[in-house]
Motif scaffolding. Structure first.
Motif, short mmCIF file in Angstrom:
data_model
loop_
_atom_site.label_atom_id
_atom_site.label_comp_id
_atom_site.label_asym_id
_atom_site.label_seq_id
_atom_site.Cartn_x
_atom_site.Cartn_y
_atom_site.Cartn_z
N ARG A 2 -20.54 8.02 -49.43
CA ARG A 2 -20.84 8.23 -48.02
C ARG A 2 -21.73 9.46 -47.82
NH1 ARG A 2 -16.32 8.18 -43.26
NH2 ARG A 2 -17.81 8.37 -41.56
N LYS A 3 -21.46 10.52 -48.62
CA LYS A 3 -22.27 11.73 -48.53
C LYS A 3 -23.71 11.44 -48.95
CE LYS A 3 -18.52 14.98 -49.31
NZ LYS A 3 -18.01 16.03 -50.19
N ALA A 5 -25.28 8.59 -48.65
CA ALA A 5 -25.93 7.85 -47.57
C ALA A 5 -26.33 8.78 -46.43
CB ALA A 5 -24.99 6.75 -47.07
N ILE A 6 -25.49 9.73 -46.11
CA ILE A 6 -25.81 10.69 -45.04
C ILE A 6 -26.99 11.56 -45.45
CG2 ILE A 6 -24.94 12.69 -43.79
CD1 ILE A 6 -22.18 11.32 -43.81
N GLY A 8 -29.36 10.74 -47.56
CA GLY A 8 -30.54 9.87 -47.54
C GLY A 8 -31.06 9.66 -46.13
N LEU A 9 -30.16 9.46 -45.19
CA LEU A 9 -30.55 9.29 -43.80
C LEU A 9 -31.17 10.57 -43.24
CD1 LEU A 9 -30.60 7.43 -41.36
CD2 LEU A 9 -28.32 8.26 -40.76
N ALA A 10 -30.59 11.70 -43.60
CA ALA A 10 -31.14 12.99 -43.15
C ALA A 10 -32.53 13.21 -43.73
CB ALA A 10 -30.21 14.12 -43.53
N LEU A 12 -34.69 10.88 -44.60
CA LEU A 12 -35.62 9.97 -43.92
C LEU A 12 -35.99 10.49 -42.54
CD1 LEU A 12 -34.25 6.44 -44.86
CD2 LEU A 12 -36.41 7.48 -45.55
N CYS A 13 -35.01 11.04 -41.82
CA CYS A 13 -35.30 11.58 -40.49
C CYS A 13 -36.20 12.81 -40.58
CB CYS A 13 -33.99 11.93 -39.79
SG CYS A 13 -33.06 10.49 -39.28
N CYS A 16 -40.07 11.84 -41.14
CA CYS A 16 -40.86 11.12 -40.13
C CYS A 16 -41.24 12.08 -39.00
CB CYS A 16 -40.12 9.90 -39.61
SG CYS A 16 -38.57 10.26 -38.79
#
Length: 78
Positions: A2-3, A5-6, A8-10, A12-13, A16
């Motif tokens: 889960r960490k 994934a978080i 990775g999402l951070a 990506l944000c 951009c």
């Protein structure tokens, strides 16, 4: 998991970003006009690289084979 994934999402944000013209903040101004300049440069002029900072690439392709000249510094190892 889960960490990861978080994270990775951070990432990506963070990647951009918004691409717009740079402008100084309301309380800030551009740097002072350079000595001897007639016009105050804007943000695009200040961000442009001069030719020495980013030289053009020189591509010289050899059109035919040439014999190499004798190099007096090309010595075998001792």
């Amino acid at each position: 998991m889960r960490k990861l994934a978080i994270l990775g999402l951070a990432a990506l944000c963070a990647a951009c970003g918004q691409k717009t013209d740079l402008k100084p903040l309301a309380q800030d101004t551009l740097p002072p006009t350079p000595y001897g300049a007639e016009v105050q440069p804007d943000s695009q002029d200040l961000l442009a690289l001069d030719p020495q900072a980013a030289p053009d690439r020189s591509v010289e392709l050899r059109t035919r084979s040439e014999e190499r000249e004798d190099d007096p510094f090309d010595l075998p190892p001792e």
